[in-house]
Design an enzyme around this catalytic site. Structure first.
Site, PDB file in Angstrom:
ATOM      1  N   ALA A  66       0.864  -1.176   0.000  1.00 15.92           N
ATOM      2  CA  ALA A  66       0.000   0.000   0.000  1.00 15.92           C
ATOM      3  C   ALA A  66       0.901   1.226   0.000  1.00 15.92           C
ATOM      4  O   ALA A  66       2.053   1.160   0.437  1.00 15.92           O
ATOM      5  CB  ALA A  66      -0.895  -0.024   1.224  1.00 15.92           C
ATOM      6  N   GLY A 111       0.661  -5.081   0.888  1.00 21.32           N
ATOM      7  CA  GLY A 111      -0.509  -5.215   0.010  1.00 21.32           C
ATOM      8  C   GLY A 111      -0.192  -5.932  -1.295  1.00 21.32           C
ATOM      9  O   GLY A 111      -1.086  -6.513  -1.920  1.00 21.32           O
ATOM     10  N   GLU A 114      -0.274  -9.508  -0.471  1.00 25.10           N
ATOM     11  CA  GLU A 114      -1.682  -9.816  -0.188  1.00 25.10           C
ATOM     12  C   GLU A 114      -2.503  -9.901  -1.474  1.00 25.10           C
ATOM     13  O   GLU A 114      -3.383 -10.750  -1.593  1.00 25.10           O
ATOM     14  CB  GLU A 114      -2.257  -8.756   0.766  1.00 25.10           C
ATOM     15  CG  GLU A 114      -1.669  -8.890   2.173  1.00 25.10           C
ATOM     16  CD  GLU A 114      -1.957  -7.692   3.064  1.00 25.10           C
ATOM     17  OE1 GLU A 114      -1.748  -6.546   2.613  1.00 25.10           O
ATOM     18  OE2 GLU A 114      -2.405  -7.891   4.206  1.00 25.10           O
ATOM     19  N   GLU A 134       4.475  -5.008   7.571  1.00 23.91           N
ATOM     20  CA  GLU A 134       3.615  -4.041   8.262  1.00 23.91           C
ATOM     21  C   GLU A 134       3.993  -3.783   9.721  1.00 23.91           C
ATOM     22  O   GLU A 134       3.939  -2.647  10.175  1.00 23.91           O
ATOM     23  CB  GLU A 134       2.146  -4.492   8.197  1.00 23.91           C
ATOM     24  CG  GLU A 134       1.493  -4.309   6.843  1.00 23.91           C
ATOM     25  CD  GLU A 134       1.708  -5.491   5.911  1.00 23.91           C
ATOM     26  OE1 GLU A 134       2.554  -6.361   6.191  1.00 23.91           O
ATOM     27  OE2 GLU A 134       1.004  -5.547   4.886  1.00 23.91           O
TER      28      GLU A 134
END
Ligand code: DAK
Length: 260
Positions: A66, A111, A114, A134
């Site tokens: 992200a 992300g 993911e 993260e």
């Protein structure tokens, strides 16, 4: 909606989606996620698309996560909206009734890892590096990492990867079952297209129903799961492609599926 950060190309019955922010290592900001959401509408509705490849532009990253520059100043409500948007897009890709292959070169972090895990199949290059960094940023994985990684590689290994935030190289990713295949960098798209076309040559409805049965079955007990299998198996017998596939076998001729 004008698409600035994602590219959609079609080759025959396959679609190639490229996340295109190479200067930011294809980091997912909210604009890119919204564009991806719009693009999933096209993937869902275009009946000529039988299988999909998702990849990242440039030679350094699939997706480096992200977008931290956007995320760093979010307040609670904005963080919540960002999470809802990201989870919605990833879940739509996971539930898309067409197989999705992630073609991964370079970093697949946060992300990015993911999103790759929300796809059905992962093909990586020798240069691919996976990770969930993260906790080093003071957050937990937020686009499914705490859930999907354990489902792919098991609880112990997923906890180790998330708690240490270390990177996982391609050979280890293959060994622990995070990726299906590792190929040379130059061969990545060739291999991904070969697999996408191999899938697209089979009966699309049967492929779709197989995906539905596997995904649903993984979330419930074996007896319920086998009922899903019986249900999807039965549905195939209302398709023209089942008649065609079996007739072609009996008549010893090539089959010609119509996605009907
Ligand atoms: N966001 C924004 N920009 C990024 C980025 C990222 N994730 N990753 C890289 N970039 C940008 C860099 O800032 C740099 O930009 P310029 O300075 O050139 O303008 C450019 O891409 C090239 O990066 P580097 O110069 O850093 O390149 P290096 O080769 O030196 O290093 C690297 C590559 C991938 C090791 C490094 O860039 C890196 O560590 N990047 C961050 C990786 C990371 O921590 N990713 C996880 C992000 S957290 C949520 C749901 C989900 C999430 C969060 C919340 N909710 C529930 C709300 C997801 C979180 C994440 O994904």
């Amino acid at each position: 909606m004008e698409l600035k950060n994602v590219i959609l190309e079609k080759e025959g019955n396959i679609a190639i989606v490229t996340i295109n922010r190479p200067k930011a290592l294809n980091a997912l900001n909210s604009e890119t996620l919204k564009e991806l959401d719009t693009l999933v509408d096209t993937l869902e509705n275009d009946q000529d698309i039988y299988s999909v490849i998702i990849t990242g532009a440039g030679d350094k990253a699939f997706i480096a996560g992200a977008d931290i520059t956007e995320m760093k100043d979010l307040n609670t409500m904005e963080g919540r909206s960002f999470s809802i948007l990201g989870n919605r897009v990833f879940r739509r890709i996971e539930n898309l009734e067409k197989p999705v292959i992630a073609a991964i070169n370079g970093f697949a972090l946060g992300g990015g890892c993911e999103l790759a895990m929300a796809c059905d199949i992962r093909i990586a290059t020798q240069k691919a590096k996976f990770g969930q960094p993260e906790v080093g940023l003071g957050i937990t994985p937020g686009f499914g990492g705490t859930q999907r990684l354990a489902r792919h590689v098991g609880i112990g290994i997923s906890k180790e990867i998330i708690f240490t935030s270390r990177m996982v190289k391609a050979d280890e990713a293959l060994r622990i079952g995070l990726v299906n295949k590792v190929v040379e960098v130059e061969k990545l798209m060739e291999e991904a297209k070969l697999m996408a076309n191999t899938i697209a040559a089979n009966a699309p409805i049967a492929v779709k129903l197989s995906k539905v049965a596997i995904n649903r079955g993984m979330q419930c007990d074996i007896d319920t799961a086998l009922m899903y299998e019986a249900e999807t198996f039965g549905q195939c017998f209302s398709t023209e492609d089942q008649k065609e596939g079996m007739a072609a076998f009996v008549e010893r001729r090539d089959k010609s599926f119509k996605n009907k």
